[in-house]
Design an enzyme around this catalytic site. Structure first.
Site, PDB file in Angstrom:
ATOM      1  N   GLY A 104       0.843  -1.199   0.000  1.00 35.14           N
ATOM      2  CA  GLY A 104       0.000   0.000   0.000  1.00 35.14           C
ATOM      3  C   GLY A 104       0.879   1.250   0.000  1.00 35.14           C
ATOM      4  N   GLY A 178      -7.347  -7.961  -7.837  1.00 32.10           N
ATOM      5  CA  GLY A 178      -5.933  -7.923  -8.226  1.00 32.10           C
ATOM      6  C   GLY A 178      -5.246  -9.235  -7.876  1.00 32.10           C
ATOM      7  N   ILE A 180      -3.834 -10.427  -5.158  1.00 30.93           N
ATOM      8  CA  ILE A 180      -4.160 -11.152  -3.918  1.00 30.93           C
ATOM      9  C   ILE A 180      -5.518 -11.835  -4.055  1.00 30.93           C
ATOM     10  CG2 ILE A 180      -4.609 -10.898  -1.443  1.00 30.93           C
ATOM     11  CD1 ILE A 180      -2.566  -8.545  -1.481  1.00 30.93           C
ATOM     12  N   PRO A 206     -12.379  -3.443 -17.862  1.00 31.37           N
ATOM     13  CA  PRO A 206     -12.766  -4.853 -17.849  1.00 31.37           C
ATOM     14  C   PRO A 206     -11.741  -5.680 -18.627  1.00 31.37           C
ATOM     15  CG  PRO A 206     -14.620  -3.459 -18.491  1.00 31.37           C
ATOM     16  CD  PRO A 206     -13.401  -2.570 -18.430  1.00 31.37           C
ATOM     17  N   ARG A 271      -7.751  -2.456   3.524  1.00 26.90           N
ATOM     18  CA  ARG A 271      -7.633  -1.281   4.374  1.00 26.90           C
ATOM     19  C   ARG A 271      -8.919  -1.116   5.174  1.00 26.90           C
ATOM     20  NH1 ARG A 271      -3.090  -1.963   3.850  1.00 26.90           N
ATOM     21  NH2 ARG A 271      -1.542  -0.621   2.882  1.00 26.90           N
ATOM     22  N   ASP A 295      -8.437  -8.367   9.071  1.00 27.21           N
ATOM     23  CA  ASP A 295      -7.014  -8.133   9.332  1.00 27.21           C
ATOM     24  C   ASP A 295      -6.776  -6.647   9.573  1.00 27.21           C
ATOM     25  OD1 ASP A 295      -4.193  -8.714   9.409  1.00 27.21           O
ATOM     26  OD2 ASP A 295      -4.028  -7.925   7.375  1.00 27.21           O
ATOM     27  N   HIS A 320      -3.566  -6.653  11.616  1.00 32.26           N
ATOM     28  CA  HIS A 320      -2.882  -6.250  10.379  1.00 32.26           C
ATOM     29  C   HIS A 320      -1.571  -7.029  10.205  1.00 32.26           C
ATOM     30  CE1 HIS A 320      -2.483  -2.675   7.390  1.00 32.26           C
ATOM     31  NE2 HIS A 320      -1.987  -3.790   6.880  1.00 32.26           N
ATOM     32  N   ILE A 321      -1.720  -8.348  10.135  1.00 39.16           N
ATOM     33  CA  ILE A 321      -0.527  -9.208  10.063  1.00 39.16           C
ATOM     34  C   ILE A 321      -0.536 -10.100   8.825  1.00 39.16           C
ATOM     35  CG2 ILE A 321      -0.007  -9.318  12.532  1.00 39.16           C
ATOM     36  CD1 ILE A 321      -1.628 -12.056  12.460  1.00 39.16           C
ATOM     37  N   SER A 323       0.801 -10.104   6.020  1.00 43.53           N
ATOM     38  CA  SER A 323       2.078 -10.424   5.365  1.00 43.53           C
ATOM     39  C   SER A 323       3.121 -10.942   6.352  1.00 43.53           C
ATOM     40  CB  SER A 323       2.624  -9.185   4.654  1.00 43.53           C
ATOM     41  OG  SER A 323       2.938  -8.174   5.602  1.00 43.53           O
TER      42      SER A 323
HETATM   43  O1  GLV Z   1      -0.912  -3.590   4.483  1.00 41.70           O
HETATM   44  C1  GLV Z   1       0.167  -3.941   4.178  1.00 41.70           C
HETATM   45  C2  GLV Z   1       0.901  -3.415   3.082  1.00 41.70           C
HETATM   46  O2  GLV Z   1       0.451  -2.433   2.448  1.00 41.70           O
HETATM   47  O3  GLV Z   1       1.991  -3.930   2.815  1.00 41.70           O
END
Ligand code: GLV
Length: 356
Positions: A104, A178, A180, A206, A271, A295, A320-321, A323
């Site tokens: 991000g 995307g 993920i 599209p 987010r 998360d 927020h874990i 990754s």
């Molecule tokens: O939220 C995590 C990132 O943006 O890497």
């Protein structure tokens, strides 16, 4: 990296001491806003840069950053470090690159960076698999949230994600489709998911060829780009995986949640700002949806036990874990360092945002 060879974090203070040997005005200065643990040798063993490292094991103080960035050629920052006019003013004219150890980048004023010809690096791709793993975990946990613990044949029950003979279809929805989201879909195919729907941003074109290929690869009955109404009303499991920022603020609000199925679950691993927390708490309390797995949450990290979602028994939260695996964090730190060095020395950055 094998599980047996995970390096331990060395103390930021010991690194601070070794920084003394790096002091020289001839070398470009780089400011590092957080100790990067096992990746630090990639910086500290270089003799062609001066490394200035925030010495504490907590988020970098703004005052420290503003003081130390003066004269720097580059800065390696994290999500909680807003990079704006104030930082550029403090840095002065030598600043060439901002490298964030995150996928991000809403903490960075990109138009301002472009205006000043400052390159920006980020860390996409390397965290895709870890985040997709967590998305699946949150979905599985969200269907099994139960506030009361008195066993009977039909207590502790939740909606099943895997298909079975008596319930042969499942629709997975993605707000944002995307890398993920597509990796999460790949995992869910093993659960027998039959339909995939998604909503892209208004500006994303599209991509029917990509969609047809994915549908064929995963042998899905349908894979379709839909509007928000259909996304809300048809998803059994809905993943929020769209970037944050003003364009996506509260896309999931009370009106959206009211359209969802009562047995559906919502997962947010992008987010917190995309989902209206108060509306989600109401949706869970009033049983508009079955459960939620988060998360990220609006206002993080400054939330406490009184937060309506922390108190909500049908909401599973992790801090927020997504990754946070050793392998992924090492890859992110390495990518962020490579981006930083590329920007400082005017060479290629492995993941650069936008055009120069
Ligand atoms: O939220 C995590 C990132 O943006 O890497």
């Amino acid at each position: 990296m094998s599980a047996g060879s995970i390096p331990s974090l060395s103390s930021p203070n010991s690194r601070l001491t070794s920084l003394v040997s790096h002091l020289s005005n001839a070398r470009p200065k780089v400011v590092i806003c957080r100790d990067l643990g096992p990746a630090m040798p990639l910086l500290m063993e270089r003799t062609d840069i001066e490394v200035v490292l925030w010495p504490e094991d907590r988020g970098c103080d703004r005052a420290w950053l503003l003081k130390n960035i003066k004269g720097a050629a580059g800065a390696l920052v994290l999500l909680p470090d807003p990079i704006n006019e104030e930082v550029l003013q403090a840095a002065g004219p030598d600043l060439r690159v901002i490298s964030t150890m995150s996928v991000g980048y809403e903490h960075i004023d990109l138009p301002l960076m472009a205006q000043r010809n400052i390159r920006v690096g980020y860390t996409p791709d390397v965290l895709t698999e870890a985040v997709a793993d967590l998305c699946v975990m949150l979905a599985l946990m969200a269907v099994m949230t139960w506030p009361k613990y008195a066993w009977s044949p039909f207590t502790f029950c939740g909606p099943q994600i895997s298909t079975m003979a008596s319930s042969p279809t499942r629709t997975v929805g993605f707000l944002g489709f995307g890398r993920i989201a597509q990796s999460t879909l790949t995992r869910l195919v093993a659960f027998g998911v039959t339909h995939c729907i998604y909503s892209g941003s208004a500006t994303s074109a599209p991509n029917p060829a990509r969609d047809a290929a994915l549908q064929a690869k995963h042998k899905l009955a349908a894979l379709e780009r839909v509007d928000l109404n259909r996304l809300a009303s048809e998803s059994d499991v809905l993943f929020v995986l769209t970037p944050g920022g003003k364009d996506t603020y509260h896309l999931v609000d009370a009106a959206f949640l009211q359209k969802m199925k009562p047995m559906s679950v919502l997962v947010n691993a992008s987010r917190g700002t995309v989902v209206d927390s108060d509306a989600l708490a109401t949706a869970l309390r009033e049983k508009w949806i079955w459960g939620a797995g988060l998360d990220v949450v609006e206002g993080e990290p400054k939330i406490n036990g009184d937060h309506p979602l922390v108190r909500e028994p049908k909401c599973v939260m992790v801090p927020h874990i997504a990754s946070a695996t050793f392998e992924t964090r090492m890859a992110m730190a390495t990518r962020a360092i490579e981006n930083l060095l590329g920007g400082v020395f005017g060479t290629e950055m492995p993941a650069e945002l936008g055009d120069r």
